[in-house]
Design a protein around this motif. Sequence first.
Motif, PDB file in Angstrom:
ATOM      1  N   ALA A 195       0.806  -1.219   0.000  1.00 22.99           N
ATOM      2  CA  ALA A 195       0.000   0.000   0.000  1.00 22.99           C
ATOM      3  C   ALA A 195       0.840   1.269   0.000  1.00 22.99           C
ATOM      4  O   ALA A 195       0.458   2.278  -0.611  1.00 22.99           O
ATOM      5  CB  ALA A 195      -0.936  -0.008   1.217  1.00 22.99           C
ATOM      6  N   TYR A 196       2.007   1.248   0.644  1.00 18.03           N
ATOM      7  CA  TYR A 196       2.750   2.491   0.841  1.00 18.03           C
ATOM      8  C   TYR A 196       4.189   2.455   0.327  1.00 18.03           C
ATOM      9  O   TYR A 196       4.840   3.497   0.275  1.00 18.03           O
ATOM     10  CB  TYR A 196       2.761   2.865   2.330  1.00 18.03           C
ATOM     11  CG  TYR A 196       1.383   3.161   2.859  1.00 18.03           C
ATOM     12  CD1 TYR A 196       0.745   4.360   2.579  1.00 18.03           C
ATOM     13  CD2 TYR A 196       0.696   2.226   3.620  1.00 18.03           C
ATOM     14  CE1 TYR A 196      -0.530   4.634   3.048  1.00 18.03           C
ATOM     15  CE2 TYR A 196      -0.580   2.481   4.098  1.00 18.03           C
ATOM     16  CZ  TYR A 196      -1.188   3.681   3.805  1.00 18.03           C
ATOM     17  OH  TYR A 196      -2.452   3.944   4.267  1.00 18.03           O
ATOM     18  N   GLY A 197       4.731   1.291   0.021  1.00 16.43           N
ATOM     19  CA  GLY A 197       6.062   1.219  -0.561  1.00 16.43           C
ATOM     20  C   GLY A 197       7.198   1.481   0.399  1.00 16.43           C
ATOM     21  O   GLY A 197       8.333   1.712  -0.025  1.00 16.43           O
ATOM     22  N   THR A 198       6.935   1.455   1.667  1.00 12.52           N
ATOM     23  CA  THR A 198       7.983   1.623   2.680  1.00 12.52           C
ATOM     24  C   THR A 198       7.568   0.862   3.927  1.00 12.52           C
ATOM     25  O   THR A 198       6.374   0.630   4.159  1.00 12.52           O
ATOM     26  CB  THR A 198       8.211   3.104   3.023  1.00 12.52           C
ATOM     27  OG1 THR A 198       9.268   3.215   4.005  1.00 12.52           O
ATOM     28  CG2 THR A 198       6.954   3.746   3.598  1.00 12.52           C
ATOM     29  N   LEU A 199       8.557   0.470   4.729  1.00 15.32           N
ATOM     30  CA  LEU A 199       8.280  -0.215   5.993  1.00 15.32           C
ATOM     31  C   LEU A 199       8.886   0.529   7.177  1.00 15.32           C
ATOM     32  O   LEU A 199       8.858   0.025   8.294  1.00 15.32           O
ATOM     33  CB  LEU A 199       8.814  -1.650   5.943  1.00 15.32           C
ATOM     34  CG  LEU A 199       8.077  -2.581   4.971  1.00 15.32           C
ATOM     35  CD1 LEU A 199       8.752  -3.945   4.916  1.00 15.32           C
ATOM     36  CD2 LEU A 199       6.612  -2.738   5.364  1.00 15.32           C
ATOM     37  N   ASP A 200       9.440   1.709   6.931  1.00 20.75           N
ATOM     38  CA  ASP A 200       9.952   2.525   8.033  1.00 20.75           C
ATOM     39  C   ASP A 200       8.764   3.095   8.811  1.00 20.75           C
ATOM     40  O   ASP A 200       7.833   3.677   8.212  1.00 20.75           O
ATOM     41  CB  ASP A 200      10.810   3.657   7.478  1.00 20.75           C
ATOM     42  CG  ASP A 200      11.377   4.528   8.573  1.00 20.75           C
ATOM     43  OD1 ASP A 200      12.369   4.114   9.210  1.00 20.75           O
ATOM     44  OD2 ASP A 200      10.805   5.613   8.813  1.00 20.75           O
ATOM     45  N   ILE A 201       8.758   2.914  10.126  1.00 20.59           N
ATOM     46  CA  ILE A 201       7.595   3.293  10.936  1.00 20.59           C
ATOM     47  C   ILE A 201       7.291   4.784  10.824  1.00 20.59           C
ATOM     48  O   ILE A 201       6.126   5.180  10.669  1.00 20.59           O
ATOM     49  CB  ILE A 201       7.817   2.885  12.403  1.00 20.59           C
ATOM     50  CG1 ILE A 201       7.799   1.357  12.536  1.00 20.59           C
ATOM     51  CG2 ILE A 201       6.739   3.494  13.305  1.00 20.59           C
ATOM     52  CD1 ILE A 201       8.056   0.850  13.936  1.00 20.59           C
ATOM     53  N   ALA A 202       8.313   5.636  10.864  1.00 19.70           N
ATOM     54  CA  ALA A 202       8.073   7.080  10.790  1.00 19.70           C
ATOM     55  C   ALA A 202       7.483   7.461   9.434  1.00 19.70           C
ATOM     56  O   ALA A 202       6.543   8.266   9.351  1.00 19.70           O
ATOM     57  CB  ALA A 202       9.379   7.832  11.042  1.00 19.70           C
ATOM     58  N   GLN A 203       8.018   6.884   8.359  1.00 19.17           N
ATOM     59  CA  GLN A 203       7.494   7.200   7.036  1.00 19.17           C
ATOM     60  C   GLN A 203       6.086   6.637   6.848  1.00 19.17           C
ATOM     61  O   GLN A 203       5.229   7.273   6.236  1.00 19.17           O
ATOM     62  CB  GLN A 203       8.433   6.661   5.963  1.00 19.17           C
ATOM     63  CG  GLN A 203       9.781   7.364   5.929  1.00 19.17           C
ATOM     64  CD  GLN A 203      10.668   6.859   4.806  1.00 19.17           C
ATOM     65  OE1 GLN A 203      10.363   5.873   4.148  1.00 19.17           O
ATOM     66  NE2 GLN A 203      11.783   7.543   4.588  1.00 19.17           N
ATOM     67  N   LEU A 204       5.851   5.452   7.370  1.00 18.87           N
ATOM     68  CA  LEU A 204       4.510   4.880   7.299  1.00 18.87           C
ATOM     69  C   LEU A 204       3.496   5.731   8.066  1.00 18.87           C
ATOM     70  O   LEU A 204       2.373   5.949   7.593  1.00 18.87           O
ATOM     71  CB  LEU A 204       4.515   3.461   7.863  1.00 18.87           C
ATOM     72  CG  LEU A 204       4.915   2.333   6.922  1.00 18.87           C
ATOM     73  CD1 LEU A 204       5.032   1.029   7.695  1.00 18.87           C
ATOM     74  CD2 LEU A 204       3.907   2.185   5.789  1.00 18.87           C
ATOM     75  N   ALA A 205       3.884   6.210   9.238  1.00 14.73           N
ATOM     76  CA  ALA A 205       2.971   7.025  10.042  1.00 14.73           C
ATOM     77  C   ALA A 205       2.573   8.283   9.286  1.00 14.73           C
ATOM     78  O   ALA A 205       1.392   8.670   9.259  1.00 14.73           O
ATOM     79  CB  ALA A 205       3.619   7.369  11.377  1.00 14.73           C
ATOM     80  N   ALA A 206       3.559   8.935   8.641  1.00 19.38           N
ATOM     81  CA  ALA A 206       3.257  10.134   7.856  1.00 19.38           C
ATOM     82  C   ALA A 206       2.375   9.802   6.662  1.00 19.38           C
ATOM     83  O   ALA A 206       1.436  10.538   6.334  1.00 19.38           O
ATOM     84  CB  ALA A 206       4.561  10.782   7.393  1.00 19.38           C
ATOM     85  N   ALA A 207       2.644   8.671   6.001  1.00 20.05           N
ATOM     86  CA  ALA A 207       1.856   8.289   4.833  1.00 20.05           C
ATOM     87  C   ALA A 207       0.429   7.935   5.213  1.00 20.05           C
ATOM     88  O   ALA A 207      -0.521   8.297   4.512  1.00 20.05           O
ATOM     89  CB  ALA A 207       2.528   7.110   4.127  1.00 20.05           C
ATOM     90  N   VAL A 208       0.251   7.240   6.314  1.00 22.78           N
ATOM     91  CA  VAL A 208      -1.101   6.862   6.752  1.00 22.78           C
ATOM     92  C   VAL A 208      -1.901   8.089   7.140  1.00 22.78           C
ATOM     93  O   VAL A 208      -3.101   8.197   6.841  1.00 22.78           O
ATOM     94  CB  VAL A 208      -1.027   5.850   7.921  1.00 22.78           C
ATOM     95  CG1 VAL A 208      -2.403   5.613   8.526  1.00 22.78           C
ATOM     96  CG2 VAL A 208      -0.436   4.532   7.448  1.00 22.78           C
ATOM     97  N   ARG A 209      -1.263   9.053   7.799  1.00 21.84           N
ATOM     98  CA  ARG A 209      -1.972  10.292   8.154  1.00 21.84           C
ATOM     99  C   ARG A 209      -2.375  11.071   6.908  1.00 21.84           C
ATOM    100  O   ARG A 209      -3.425  11.702   6.871  1.00 21.84           O
ATOM    101  CB  ARG A 209      -1.099  11.164   9.060  1.00 21.84           C
ATOM    102  CG  ARG A 209      -1.014  10.698  10.498  1.00 21.84           C
ATOM    103  CD  ARG A 209      -0.456  11.773  11.402  1.00 21.84           C
ATOM    104  NE  ARG A 209       0.905  12.135  11.041  1.00 21.84           N
ATOM    105  CZ  ARG A 209       1.991  11.568  11.562  1.00 21.84           C
ATOM    106  NH1 ARG A 209       1.861  10.603  12.451  1.00 21.84           N
ATOM    107  NH2 ARG A 209       3.189  11.953  11.194  1.00 21.84           N
ATOM    108  N   GLY A 210      -1.540  11.029   5.870  1.00 21.37           N
ATOM    109  CA  GLY A 210      -1.831  11.789   4.666  1.00 21.37           C
ATOM    110  C   GLY A 210      -2.795  11.110   3.721  1.00 21.37           C
ATOM    111  O   GLY A 210      -3.526  11.771   2.982  1.00 21.37           O
ATOM    112  N   SER A 211      -2.795   9.789   3.701  1.00 21.55           N
ATOM    113  CA  SER A 211      -3.655   9.054   2.773  1.00 21.55           C
ATOM    114  C   SER A 211      -4.063   7.742   3.420  1.00 21.55           C
ATOM    115  O   SER A 211      -3.320   6.763   3.390  1.00 21.55           O
ATOM    116  CB  SER A 211      -2.913   8.784   1.454  1.00 21.55           C
ATOM    117  OG  SER A 211      -3.686   7.980   0.599  1.00 21.55           O
ATOM    118  N   ALA A 212      -5.236   7.753   4.025  1.00 28.18           N
ATOM    119  CA  ALA A 212      -5.692   6.568   4.750  1.00 28.18           C
ATOM    120  C   ALA A 212      -6.118   5.473   3.785  1.00 28.18           C
ATOM    121  O   ALA A 212      -6.879   5.710   2.853  1.00 28.18           O
ATOM    122  CB  ALA A 212      -6.861   6.942   5.655  1.00 28.18           C
TER     123      ALA A 212
END
Length: 524
Positions: A195-212
């Motif tokens: 879904a997001y193309g990354t597994l870094d927690i900080a980057q995932l958190a930002a991506a989830v907040r921006g596009s659920a």
Amino acid sequence: MQALVGWSDALLVALLVLPVLAMLLGFALGGRAAERIALWTLPLGLAVALAIGALVLHQGMPLEYAMGGWAPPLGVALRVDGLSAALLLTTALVITGVGLYARADFATPSGVAETRASLAFWTLLLGLWAALNAVFIGRDLFNLYVAIELLTFTAVPLVCLKGSPENLQAALRYLLFALLGSVLYLLGVALLYGAYGTLDIAQLAAAVRGSAEPAALVAVVLMTAGLLAKTALVPLHLWLPPAHAGAPAAASAVLSALVVKGSFYLIFKLWLDLLPPQYGQQIAQGLGALGALAILFGGVLAIRQTRLKMLIAYSTLAQLGYLFLVFPLVLSPVTLLAATGEGTPPAWTGGVLQLVSHAFAKASMFMGAGLIAIAMGHDRIGELGGLVRVLPVTLTAFALAGLSLMGLPPSGGFAAKWLLLRAGLETGQWWWMLVILGGGVLTGTYLYRVLAVAGFSGGESAPRPLQPVARSRELIVLGLALVSLLLGLLPLSSFEVLKIGREGDETAAVEALTQPAITGAVWP
């Protein structure tokens, strides 16, 4: 302190490299050398954990290191914030105590043939230490999967070091639950990466907040279910009591004090760091309900046990339940809105303090139970009369650790449960307060059973111990119990270190809480 600042990257790498190198070297050189290497590694690893904790406290900000100079998502980053620094130090202290305690059981004296159990114990202990360090400083969900698997495959053999059929059966049951958890966790990781193309927690958190994406919630639920099996939360607890039944006392100590906390820490990161709070507020109530069930169910079963070691094992089930009460209390809108103000939220501090104080108390109790079994030749509770005259230091340590489990002042367990009660009152969730108080009554009941028999029975003459117990081992058990007690004497302001590295997360959580549009994207 300034001299240490330039070594921060090397210290983070040393957390992983030092125990791994020691493990490989000990395995290559044999059991006698493995013991010596492990005993030399214990103070070095403790010094590294202390240095990292001091650096985080001195700088007031987390330590970060991108391995090889490659930043995520192409590379792997290590990070130590206030919480992980506290857990690294807790792990180092407990493993150091367990290692020193275990010398009498797994030593290979000069002139005596090396045993397979000795080699296995020391190498597995070092591997387990490396795995826990990797869990606490990792940011990449796949690398955290590797770390949690290493933790499993070092803990399972420790359970069956004695090699009896019962031990092997318990270890296989543990392995089955752990592998089931691994499959679920890995499925969740695959969904998030797709879904997001990354597994870094900080980057995932930002991506989830921006596009659920609905996949994010599904993935985290799958990963949580897998981690619950590894944590042994009721009703996925069936592997834990049998694993303790025949395991060496030192193995039981690390299993209860540390191993199950590694998987809990990942659940903590998933729901409090990765997902916005509105995703987890309903599910948090479910996690809290499972925690409440564990507190009550584990307490009742502990009361019914006839063996001391099994009583302590079921006590672990109950005490783990308190950790899951943190989720509904921390994810409450009241707590989230207050989190951006001064101070650390009581539920947050109480949860971490419960985790740390329980680690020291339970390590002390399991190792104390091991000494009792050596001296008395058994651990049947009804036949421990007069133990206070045989092992007064050990029984004192057991009682002090029990104070922390019950939540009586001035112990760390009291401070933890008081903070959770305060959070329940502030957020209006009174039902969790009833569970906490009821759990304390159950804990007091099963501990009283042990202390009443051991401290006030046995007739006129003290029972004769079957084997002598070294006073140094009793002092190690007492030292760990005292740490769990003295944690309650620390001023609450000292726990502000837990907030280091979390200020931005708290602000983002409050911003997400005020954006109902994101919630609508997930819950149509």
